[in-house]
Design an enzyme around this catalytic site. Structure first.
Site: not given
Length: 339
Positions: A250, A252, A276, A281, A300
């Site tokens: 959680v 980066r 996450d 991304e 995220h």
């Protein structure tokens, strides 16, 4: 508010909405507030400004003559820092501390799902299957002589028997640790700054990461993106983890090499992962992680909560009042370290 014989000045760029601006102006008191709508407008206003809220750029910093404080609108700073800002004497503050409890809850959503196999039971439900994960063939009977004692269950975890390893013991990591202790978990951590924490069995310097990985049943990455944490987790780190352990990120995405993590999961080097954040991304639609039943993916959003907007504004208003009164600011950043 005056400093000597002049009025303090705050520049806002990009602009905020009228409702937030009204609250900012009220907190600023006698300090002049300029809500700017373009970088060109901000460049004209920054020359004699004492403070800025929003996005500082090299051009804005170069044009400033007496800038003493910059309030970043984010907690993470990897997209905010640049060499001139690091060297500039202004104080930089960020929005850390807003998300600690929210993301702590998210981490334990992953942990509880993995410990009780909900990630697999949801799939069973969709398939209409009444079947315990593990199965009798994997669960030899306990030889106790007691008729009501069933087989040993190795497929479901008892959290109080597990070790929680936390990488980064800041606000989020500390909240994760607190929740782990409440569930009876043994907690260990690595952090470059913290030397101890209540209820944490051991807090090691980052060089002891291999020790944490070897001991932990759940490894939680709650560290920020800094030059030191970029690509911190690659194939050698996964080899140092237990094959029965779960990785949770959680922090980066750039901290974990995506290709190496995928390969480690495909080869069974880890029991699973709760993710996450990702190096890429959004995670591409055809990526292998989407199809792995031992991986839980969230887009995220671990910090999403109805409480965050209010907390964000409260930190800003509090720091404005502190600045105008010459008091210590909240969340001052070590610019060289990015946190």
């Amino acid at each position: 508010m005056h400093r000597g014989d002049r009025v303090l000045k705050l520049v806002i760029y990009p602009p905020v909405d009228p409702e937030r601006l009204e609250r900012i102006v009220a907190s600023a008191g006698a300090m002049s507030v300029r809500n700017t709508f373009s970088e060109a407008e901000a460049l004209g206003e920054i020359v004699d400004a004492d403070a800025l809220f929003g996005k500082i750029t090299p051009s804005l910093l170069s044009a400033s003559r007496r800038l003493g404080w910059v309030q970043a609108p984010t907690a993470s700073l990897e997209h905010y820092m640049f060499p001139e800002l690091i060297e500039h004497p202004c104080r930089l503050t960020n929005m850390r501390g807003l998300f600690s409890d929210v993301i702590g809850d998210h981490v334990f959503a992953y942990i509880l799902c993995f410990a009780r196999n909900f990630h697999r039971y949801i799939r069973h439900q969709l398939e209409g299957r009444w079947e315990a994960v593990g199965g009798e063939s994997e669960r030899p009977s306990v030889s106790t002589g007691l008729a009501d004692v069933g087989p040993v269950d190795r497929a479901h975890m008892h959290l109080a028997d597990t070790v929680l390893g936390i990488v980064g013991l800041g606000g989020i990591g500390s909240e994760v640790a607190r929740r782990g202790r409440a569930l009876g978990m043994k907690v260990v951590a690595v952090d470059p700054v913290q030397i101890e924490a209540k209820g944490v069995t051991a807090v090691w310097k980052p060089e002891r990461l291999p020790d944490l990985l070897a001991k932990s049943d759940f490894v939680v990455i709650a560290a920020p993106h800094t030059p030191q944490t970029e690509k911190l987790f690659r194939r050698p780190q996964f080899h140092q983890m237990k094959r029965t352990a779960y990785l949770i990120n959680v922090g980066r995405g750039i901290i974990v090499d995506l290709a190496d993590l995928t390969a480690a999961l495909q080869s069974g080097e880890l029991a699973g992962a709760g993710l996450d954040v990702f190096e890429t991304e959004p995670l591409p639609p055809g990526h292998p992680l989407w199809q792995m039943d031992n991986v839980i993916i969230t887009p995220h959003m671990a910090g999403h909560s109805p409480r965050i907007a209010g907390r964000h504004l409260e930190v800003l208003l509090d720091n404005i009042e502190r600045f105008t009164q010459g008091r210590k600011l909240r969340n001052v950043v070590d610019k060289a370290r990015w946190f």
